[in-house]
Design a protein around this motif. Structure first.
Motif, mmCIF file in Angstrom:
data_model
loop_
_atom_site.group_PDB
_atom_site.id
_atom_site.type_symbol
_atom_site.label_atom_id
_atom_site.label_comp_id
_atom_site.label_asym_id
_atom_site.label_seq_id
_atom_site.Cartn_x
_atom_site.Cartn_y
_atom_site.Cartn_z
ATOM 1 N N GLY A 35 -18.637 127.569 49.121
ATOM 2 C CA GLY A 35 -17.399 127.829 49.830
ATOM 3 C C GLY A 35 -16.239 126.995 49.339
ATOM 4 O O GLY A 35 -16.435 125.970 48.672
ATOM 5 N N TRP A 36 -15.053 127.468 49.651
ATOM 6 C CA TRP A 36 -13.822 126.709 49.427
ATOM 7 C C TRP A 36 -13.258 126.344 50.795
ATOM 8 O O TRP A 36 -13.115 127.205 51.671
ATOM 9 N N PHE A 37 -12.948 125.079 50.943
ATOM 10 C CA PHE A 37 -12.338 124.562 52.163
ATOM 11 C C PHE A 37 -11.016 123.908 51.777
ATOM 12 O O PHE A 37 -10.796 123.582 50.615
ATOM 13 N N ARG A 38 -10.166 123.701 52.762
ATOM 14 C CA ARG A 38 -8.920 123.000 52.475
ATOM 15 C C ARG A 38 -8.544 122.119 53.659
ATOM 16 O O ARG A 38 -8.931 122.395 54.796
ATOM 17 N N GLN A 39 -7.793 121.084 53.341
ATOM 18 C CA GLN A 39 -7.342 120.178 54.387
ATOM 19 C C GLN A 39 -5.902 119.787 54.113
ATOM 20 O O GLN A 39 -5.607 119.175 53.080
ATOM 21 N N VAL A 48 -11.842 128.331 53.861
ATOM 22 C CA VAL A 48 -10.927 129.325 53.313
ATOM 23 C C VAL A 48 -11.685 130.583 52.916
ATOM 24 O O VAL A 48 -11.293 131.699 53.254
ATOM 25 N N SER A 49 -12.779 130.385 52.196
ATOM 26 C CA SER A 49 -13.559 131.518 51.705
ATOM 27 C C SER A 49 -14.952 131.042 51.348
ATOM 28 O O SER A 49 -15.124 129.927 50.858
ATOM 29 N N CYS A 50 -15.931 131.896 51.606
ATOM 30 C CA CYS A 50 -17.309 131.572 51.265
ATOM 31 C C CYS A 50 -17.971 132.785 50.641
ATOM 32 O O CYS A 50 -17.558 133.931 50.884
ATOM 33 N N ILE A 51 -19.019 132.545 49.847
ATOM 34 C CA ILE A 51 -19.688 133.610 49.130
ATOM 35 C C ILE A 51 -21.190 133.364 49.149
ATOM 36 O O ILE A 51 -21.646 132.221 49.042
ATOM 37 N N SER A 52 -21.929 134.449 49.286
ATOM 38 C CA SER A 52 -23.384 134.332 49.323
ATOM 39 C C SER A 52 -23.942 134.098 47.925
ATOM 40 O O SER A 52 -23.242 134.261 46.923
ATOM 41 N N SER A 55 -23.548 136.973 45.648
ATOM 42 C CA SER A 55 -22.172 137.476 45.617
ATOM 43 C C SER A 55 -22.016 138.781 46.379
ATOM 44 O O SER A 55 -20.964 139.411 46.306
ATOM 45 N N SER A 56 -23.036 139.173 47.119
ATOM 46 C CA SER A 56 -22.962 140.439 47.842
ATOM 47 C C SER A 56 -22.124 140.338 49.103
ATOM 48 O O SER A 56 -21.624 141.352 49.603
ATOM 49 N N SER A 57 -21.959 139.148 49.609
ATOM 50 C CA SER A 57 -21.194 138.963 50.849
ATOM 51 C C SER A 57 -20.165 137.864 50.669
ATOM 52 O O SER A 57 -20.471 136.803 50.118
ATOM 53 N N THR A 58 -18.964 138.162 51.137
ATOM 54 C CA THR A 58 -17.897 137.181 51.076
ATOM 55 C C THR A 58 -17.175 137.128 52.414
ATOM 56 O O THR A 58 -17.221 138.081 53.204
ATOM 57 N N TYR A 59 -16.521 136.015 52.647
ATOM 58 C CA TYR A 59 -15.713 135.841 53.852
ATOM 59 C C TYR A 59 -14.396 135.189 53.443
ATOM 60 O O TYR A 59 -14.361 134.307 52.572
ATOM 61 N N TYR A 60 -13.319 135.638 54.056
ATOM 62 C CA TYR A 60 -12.003 135.032 53.874
ATOM 63 C C TYR A 60 -11.391 134.792 55.248
ATOM 64 O O TYR A 60 -11.459 135.665 56.128
ATOM 65 N N ARG A 61 -10.771 133.647 55.410
ATOM 66 C CA ARG A 61 -10.023 133.459 56.640
ATOM 67 C C ARG A 61 -8.843 134.421 56.621
ATOM 68 O O ARG A 61 -8.393 134.857 55.549
ATOM 69 N N ASP A 62 -8.341 134.765 57.792
ATOM 70 C CA ASP A 62 -7.327 135.814 57.889
ATOM 71 C C ASP A 62 -6.130 135.546 56.982
ATOM 72 O O ASP A 62 -5.596 136.464 56.341
ATOM 73 N N SER A 63 -5.697 134.298 56.914
ATOM 74 C CA SER A 63 -4.498 133.983 56.131
ATOM 75 C C SER A 63 -4.719 134.135 54.630
ATOM 76 O O SER A 63 -3.756 134.169 53.862
ATOM 77 N N ALA A 64 -5.980 134.218 54.211
ATOM 78 C CA ALA A 64 -6.285 134.340 52.782
ATOM 79 C C ALA A 64 -6.602 135.776 52.361
ATOM 80 O O ALA A 64 -6.589 136.083 51.160
#
Length: 132
Positions: A35-39, A48-52, A55-64
């Motif tokens: 995952g990518w995080f930010r502070q 911010v975003s994570c990936i399995s 690579s079959s599943s990804t997540y993004y926070r709404d702002s990204a």
């Protein structure tokens, strides 16, 4: 020795793009969630975003969503975050992190990206500053 090294941060004008990289050594990323995080100053570290692992599943926070793209190259043992249409509110230190869990569903990836305590390994961070 396990190590994650981020690169690619810098100063960019609003609307610009950056590509962050996270190179892993001491272990292989193949089987793990990354995952990518930010502070930002004075704020909590956020996912911010994570990936399995596959690579079959990804997540993004709404702002990204629609602006950032996460990807991984298991052959190079490297994680990437392509960031387009950058905004001043994207200014933060960006960290990559690894969770030694073979999670694959979108729901699980989303949940993990909100729980930074599940990630065992962290990079040192790279500064991203969006300013005119």
């Amino acid at each position: 020795q396990v190590q994650l090294v981020e690169s690619g941060g810098g100063l960019v004008q609003p609307g610009g793009s950056l590509r962050l990289s996270c190179a892993a050594s001491g272990f292989t990323l193949d089987y793990y969630v990354i995952g990518w995080f930010r502070q930002a100053p004075g704020k909590e570290r956020e996912g911010v975003s994570c990936i399995s692992s596959s690579s079959s599943s990804t997540y993004y926070r709404d702002s990204a969503k629609g602006r950032f793209t996460i990807s991984r190259d298991n052959a190079k043992n490297t994680l990437y975050l392509q960031m387009n249409s950058l905004k001043p509110e994207d200014t933060a230190v960006y960290y990559c992190a690894v969770a030694k869990k073979a999670v694959t569903t979108v729901q699980a990836i989303q949940a993990m990206c909100h729980m930074r305590g599940l990630f065992e390994y962290w990079g040192q961070g790279t500064q991203v500053t969006v300013s005119s």
